[in-house]
Design a protein around this motif. Structure first.
Motif, PDB file in Angstrom:
ATOM      1  N   ALA A  14       0.832  -1.138   0.080  1.00 17.27           N
ATOM      2  CA  ALA A  14       0.010   0.091   0.084  1.00 17.27           C
ATOM      3  C   ALA A  14       0.705   1.208  -0.101  1.00 17.27           C
ATOM      4  O   ALA A  14       0.555   2.240  -0.740  1.00 17.27           O
ATOM      5  N   ARG A  15       1.972   1.222   0.638  1.00 12.19           N
ATOM      6  CA  ARG A  15       2.909   2.359   0.908  1.00 12.19           C
ATOM      7  C   ARG A  15       3.819   2.445  -0.469  1.00 12.19           C
ATOM      8  O   ARG A  15       4.132   3.176  -0.928  1.00 12.19           O
ATOM      9  N   GLY A  16       4.014   1.233  -1.044  1.00 11.05           N
ATOM     10  CA  GLY A  16       5.091   1.310  -2.175  1.00 11.05           C
ATOM     11  C   GLY A  16       4.557   1.514  -3.519  1.00 11.05           C
ATOM     12  O   GLY A  16       5.239   2.074  -4.248  1.00 11.05           O
ATOM     13  N   ASP A  17       3.484   1.257  -3.796  1.00  9.43           N
ATOM     14  CA  ASP A  17       2.672   1.301  -4.934  1.00  9.43           C
ATOM     15  C   ASP A  17       2.630   2.703  -5.351  1.00  9.43           C
ATOM     16  O   ASP A  17       2.964   3.327  -6.427  1.00  9.43           O
ATOM     17  N   PRO A  18       2.061   3.636  -4.561  1.00  7.27           N
ATOM     18  CA  PRO A  18       1.940   5.048  -4.764  1.00  7.27           C
ATOM     19  C   PRO A  18       3.314   5.831  -4.945  1.00  7.27           C
ATOM     20  O   PRO A  18       3.516   6.705  -5.961  1.00  7.27           O
ATOM     21  N   GLY A  19       4.248   5.266  -4.153  1.00  9.42           N
ATOM     22  CA  GLY A  19       5.484   5.893  -4.372  1.00  9.42           C
ATOM     23  C   GLY A  19       6.134   5.439  -5.587  1.00  9.42           C
ATOM     24  O   GLY A  19       7.037   6.297  -6.455  1.00  9.42           O
ATOM     25  N   ASN A  20       6.022   4.266  -6.171  1.00 15.59           N
ATOM     26  CA  ASN A  20       6.362   3.768  -7.456  1.00 15.59           C
ATOM     27  C   ASN A  20       5.864   4.292  -8.678  1.00 15.59           C
ATOM     28  O   ASN A  20       6.491   4.774  -9.281  1.00 15.59           O
ATOM     29  N   ARG A  21       4.565   4.622  -8.657  1.00 12.96           N
ATOM     30  CA  ARG A  21       4.035   5.503  -9.587  1.00 12.96           C
ATOM     31  C   ARG A  21       4.562   6.713  -9.682  1.00 12.96           C
ATOM     32  O   ARG A  21       4.585   7.703 -10.663  1.00 12.96           O
ATOM     33  N   ARG A  22       4.750   7.541  -8.408  1.00 12.68           N
ATOM     34  CA  ARG A  22       4.987   8.747  -8.154  1.00 12.68           C
ATOM     35  C   ARG A  22       6.534   8.785  -9.133  1.00 12.68           C
ATOM     36  O   ARG A  22       6.591   9.936  -9.819  1.00 12.68           O
ATOM     37  N   LEU A  23       7.325   8.086  -8.548  1.00 13.80           N
ATOM     38  CA  LEU A  23       8.725   8.095  -9.255  1.00 13.80           C
ATOM     39  C   LEU A  23       8.859   7.894 -10.692  1.00 13.80           C
ATOM     40  O   LEU A  23       9.441   8.345 -11.450  1.00 13.80           O
ATOM     41  N   HIS A  24       7.814   7.091 -11.166  1.00 15.87           N
ATOM     42  CA  HIS A  24       7.741   6.782 -12.691  1.00 15.87           C
ATOM     43  C   HIS A  24       7.197   7.820 -13.300  1.00 15.87           C
ATOM     44  O   HIS A  24       7.565   8.422 -14.420  1.00 15.87           O
ATOM     45  N   GLU A  25       6.368   8.717 -12.680  1.00 19.94           N
ATOM     46  CA  GLU A  25       5.844  10.024 -13.536  1.00 19.94           C
ATOM     47  C   GLU A  25       6.780  11.104 -13.446  1.00 19.94           C
ATOM     48  O   GLU A  25       6.920  11.767 -14.455  1.00 19.94           O
ATOM     49  N   ARG A  26       7.614  11.064 -12.305  1.00 20.95           N
ATOM     50  CA  ARG A  26       8.731  11.890 -12.325  1.00 20.95           C
ATOM     51  C   ARG A  26       9.761  11.843 -13.403  1.00 20.95           C
ATOM     52  O   ARG A  26      10.258  12.514 -13.854  1.00 20.95           O
ATOM     53  N   TRP A  27      10.011  10.477 -13.657  1.00 23.41           N
ATOM     54  CA  TRP A  27      11.146   9.967 -14.771  1.00 23.41           C
ATOM     55  C   TRP A  27      10.588  10.148 -16.117  1.00 23.41           C
ATOM     56  O   TRP A  27      11.243  10.725 -16.733  1.00 23.41           O
ATOM     57  N   LEU A  28       9.175  10.055 -16.115  1.00 28.30           N
ATOM     58  CA  LEU A  28       8.582  10.509 -17.331  1.00 28.30           C
ATOM     59  C   LEU A  28       8.617  12.039 -17.797  1.00 28.30           C
ATOM     60  O   LEU A  28       9.263  12.579 -18.902  1.00 28.30           O
TER      61      LEU A  28
END
Length: 52
Positions: A14-28
């Motif tokens: 639950a904590r990792g998924d939003p963080g993962n999505r956020r970092l992916h959006e930043r990378w894009l």
């Protein structure tokens, strides 16, 4: 990767998924601004290190 997510506890997932999505959006966003992939990777790694 999905197997590793399946082994994680519900709290960690639950904590990792939003963080993962956020970092992916930043990378894009870095790539959209025509940053070199190496620079984008370093910036994301720094953010991940601070977040951890």
């Amino acid at each position: 990767m999905r197997q590793r997510w399946a082994q994680a506890s519900a709290t960690a997932a639950a904590r990792g998924d939003p963080g993962n999505r956020r970092l992916h959006e930043r990378w894009l966003a870095y790539l959209e601004h025509r940053k070199r992939p190496v620079i984008a990777n370093v910036a994301i790694a720094r953010e991940l290190a601070v977040w951890c």
